[in-house]
Scaffold this motif. Structure first.
Motif, mmCIF file in Angstrom:
data_model
loop_
_atom_site.group_PDB
_atom_site.id
_atom_site.type_symbol
_atom_site.label_atom_id
_atom_site.label_comp_id
_atom_site.label_asym_id
_atom_site.label_seq_id
_atom_site.Cartn_x
_atom_site.Cartn_y
_atom_site.Cartn_z
ATOM 1 N N ALA A 81 58.945 13.751 1.752
ATOM 2 C CA ALA A 81 57.788 12.974 2.193
ATOM 3 C C ALA A 81 57.271 13.472 3.537
ATOM 4 O O ALA A 81 58.046 13.877 4.397
ATOM 5 C CB ALA A 81 58.150 11.492 2.294
ATOM 6 N N GLY A 82 55.979 13.409 3.696
ATOM 7 C CA GLY A 82 55.361 13.736 4.969
ATOM 8 C C GLY A 82 55.304 12.509 5.863
ATOM 9 O O GLY A 82 55.552 11.384 5.434
ATOM 10 N N VAL A 83 54.949 12.748 7.106
ATOM 11 C CA VAL A 83 54.909 11.692 8.116
ATOM 12 C C VAL A 83 53.463 11.464 8.540
ATOM 13 O O VAL A 83 52.740 12.408 8.833
ATOM 14 C CB VAL A 83 55.751 12.103 9.341
ATOM 15 C CG1 VAL A 83 55.631 11.089 10.452
ATOM 16 C CG2 VAL A 83 57.197 12.309 8.947
ATOM 17 N N HIS A 84 53.069 10.192 8.555
ATOM 18 C CA HIS A 84 51.760 9.801 9.084
ATOM 19 C C HIS A 84 52.034 8.693 10.083
ATOM 20 O O HIS A 84 52.252 7.546 9.691
ATOM 21 C CB HIS A 84 50.868 9.313 7.945
ATOM 22 C CG HIS A 84 49.529 8.840 8.406
ATOM 23 N ND1 HIS A 84 48.540 8.517 7.543
ATOM 24 C CD2 HIS A 84 49.010 8.618 9.634
ATOM 25 C CE1 HIS A 84 47.461 8.119 8.214
ATOM 26 N NE2 HIS A 84 47.746 8.172 9.479
ATOM 27 N N LEU A 85 52.076 9.057 11.359
ATOM 28 C CA LEU A 85 52.403 8.026 12.342
ATOM 29 C C LEU A 85 51.215 7.726 13.236
ATOM 30 O O LEU A 85 50.328 8.541 13.431
ATOM 31 C CB LEU A 85 53.641 8.380 13.154
ATOM 32 C CG LEU A 85 53.717 9.734 13.839
ATOM 33 C CD1 LEU A 85 53.056 9.695 15.186
ATOM 34 C CD2 LEU A 85 55.174 10.113 13.970
ATOM 35 N N ASP A 86 51.213 6.498 13.727
ATOM 36 C CA ASP A 86 50.135 5.989 14.563
ATOM 37 C C ASP A 86 50.743 5.625 15.913
ATOM 38 O O ASP A 86 51.576 4.719 15.994
ATOM 39 C CB ASP A 86 49.522 4.761 13.883
ATOM 40 C CG ASP A 86 48.282 4.241 14.580
ATOM 41 O OD1 ASP A 86 47.894 4.790 15.628
ATOM 42 O OD2 ASP A 86 47.702 3.273 14.077
ATOM 43 N N LEU A 87 50.340 6.340 16.949
ATOM 44 C CA LEU A 87 50.871 6.083 18.284
ATOM 45 C C LEU A 87 50.180 4.876 18.894
ATOM 46 O O LEU A 87 48.968 4.865 19.045
ATOM 47 C CB LEU A 87 50.666 7.300 19.184
ATOM 48 C CG LEU A 87 51.278 8.605 18.691
ATOM 49 C CD1 LEU A 87 51.005 9.717 19.690
ATOM 50 C CD2 LEU A 87 52.757 8.458 18.448
ATOM 51 N N LYS A 88 50.949 3.873 19.248
ATOM 52 C CA LYS A 88 50.409 2.630 19.789
ATOM 53 C C LYS A 88 50.606 2.501 21.296
ATOM 54 O O LYS A 88 50.102 1.560 21.892
ATOM 55 C CB LYS A 88 51.069 1.428 19.104
ATOM 56 C CG LYS A 88 50.786 1.360 17.623
ATOM 57 C CD LYS A 88 49.314 1.125 17.390
ATOM 58 C CE LYS A 88 49.038 0.859 15.916
ATOM 59 N NZ LYS A 88 47.651 0.564 15.664
ATOM 60 N N SER A 89 51.326 3.412 21.908
ATOM 61 C CA SER A 89 51.605 3.339 23.337
ATOM 62 C C SER A 89 50.996 4.533 24.050
ATOM 63 O O SER A 89 51.107 5.669 23.582
ATOM 64 C CB SER A 89 53.116 3.329 23.593
ATOM 65 O OG SER A 89 53.717 2.228 22.956
ATOM 66 N N GLN A 90 50.363 4.262 25.160
ATOM 67 C CA GLN A 90 49.797 5.345 25.956
ATOM 68 C C GLN A 90 50.907 6.224 26.512
ATOM 69 O O GLN A 90 52.010 5.767 26.768
ATOM 70 C CB GLN A 90 48.978 4.783 27.109
ATOM 71 C CG GLN A 90 47.739 4.057 26.656
ATOM 72 C CD GLN A 90 46.941 3.533 27.838
ATOM 73 O OE1 GLN A 90 47.408 3.507 28.960
ATOM 74 N NE2 GLN A 90 45.717 3.113 27.558
ATOM 75 N N ARG A 91 50.607 7.474 26.649
ATOM 76 C CA ARG A 91 51.512 8.472 27.221
ATOM 77 C C ARG A 91 52.778 8.686 26.404
ATOM 78 O O ARG A 91 53.792 9.111 26.944
ATOM 79 C CB ARG A 91 51.841 8.130 28.680
ATOM 80 C CG ARG A 91 50.622 8.148 29.584
ATOM 81 C CD ARG A 91 50.943 7.778 31.013
ATOM 82 N NE ARG A 91 51.467 6.437 31.186
ATOM 83 C CZ ARG A 91 50.735 5.325 31.208
ATOM 84 N NH1 ARG A 91 49.449 5.377 31.055
ATOM 85 N NH2 ARG A 91 51.304 4.155 31.380
ATOM 86 N N SER A 92 52.745 8.388 25.113
ATOM 87 C CA SER A 92 53.925 8.632 24.274
ATOM 88 C C SER A 92 53.792 9.914 23.466
ATOM 89 O O SER A 92 54.693 10.254 22.706
ATOM 90 C CB SER A 92 54.178 7.436 23.351
ATOM 91 O OG SER A 92 53.100 7.268 22.453
ATOM 92 N N GLU A 93 52.684 10.630 23.645
ATOM 93 C CA GLU A 93 52.456 11.826 22.819
ATOM 94 C C GLU A 93 53.566 12.860 22.966
ATOM 95 O O GLU A 93 54.071 13.375 21.979
ATOM 96 C CB GLU A 93 51.109 12.495 23.164
ATOM 97 C CG GLU A 93 49.902 11.645 22.913
ATOM 98 C CD GLU A 93 49.502 10.801 24.114
ATOM 99 O OE1 GLU A 93 50.261 10.741 25.124
ATOM 100 O OE2 GLU A 93 48.430 10.188 24.052
ATOM 101 N N ARG A 94 53.924 13.172 24.202
ATOM 102 C CA ARG A 94 54.939 14.211 24.433
ATOM 103 C C ARG A 94 56.298 13.829 23.833
ATOM 104 O O ARG A 94 56.883 14.618 23.094
ATOM 105 C CB ARG A 94 55.058 14.537 25.915
ATOM 106 C CG ARG A 94 56.025 15.691 26.189
ATOM 107 C CD ARG A 94 56.106 16.044 27.667
ATOM 108 N NE ARG A 94 54.804 16.349 28.221
ATOM 109 C CZ ARG A 94 54.243 17.555 28.213
ATOM 110 N NH1 ARG A 94 54.888 18.559 27.681
ATOM 111 N NH2 ARG A 94 53.048 17.746 28.745
ATOM 112 N N PRO A 95 56.847 12.623 24.110
ATOM 113 C CA PRO A 95 58.148 12.308 23.509
ATOM 114 C C PRO A 95 58.100 12.219 21.980
ATOM 115 O O PRO A 95 59.071 12.565 21.310
ATOM 116 C CB PRO A 95 58.552 10.978 24.142
ATOM 117 C CG PRO A 95 57.372 10.477 24.873
ATOM 118 C CD PRO A 95 56.434 11.604 25.082
#
Length: 105
Positions: A81-95
């Motif tokens: 399965a592939g991943v489709h995630l939705d980032l809900k917190s600012q500045r979480s892109e890098r981690p």
């Protein structure tokens, strides 16, 4: 434009919050069921709670009892399965990007 079809023309099957109709949404059980049922992608939301990245739809007050992003990615890395995630917190892109790389996704 997003094409929601596979290369063979069949529609993609996306498990929204895992298989939320069959198990508690965003739980490891729901995500595992989505994989087991043959979903092409599994969609879920990621929040930062302190230093922890957790999978939950609504902003959690604490990380207690929530699956961590690493737990979910570990389960999905062992599947097709592939991943489709939705980032809900600012500045979480890098981690989040680091976690995806760590799990080979």
């Amino acid at each position: 434009m997003i094409e929601l079809a596979r290369r063979d023309g069949r529609f993609l099957r996306i498990g929204h919050r895992g298989a939320a109709a069959l198990a508690p949404e965003n739980s490891l059980e729901a995500i595992g069921l989505a994989v087991e049922l043959g979903c092409d992608l599994v969609e879920f939301d990621v929040h930062a709670v302190g230093p922890e990245l957790v999978v939950a739809h609504d902003p959690p007050l604490a990380a207690d009892g929530l699956p961590t992003l690493d737990d979910v990615l570990s389960l999905l890395a062992a599947s097709d399965a592939g991943v489709h995630l939705d980032l809900k917190s600012q500045r979480s892109e890098r981690p989040v990007a680091e976690a995806l790389r760590r799990h080979g996704l």
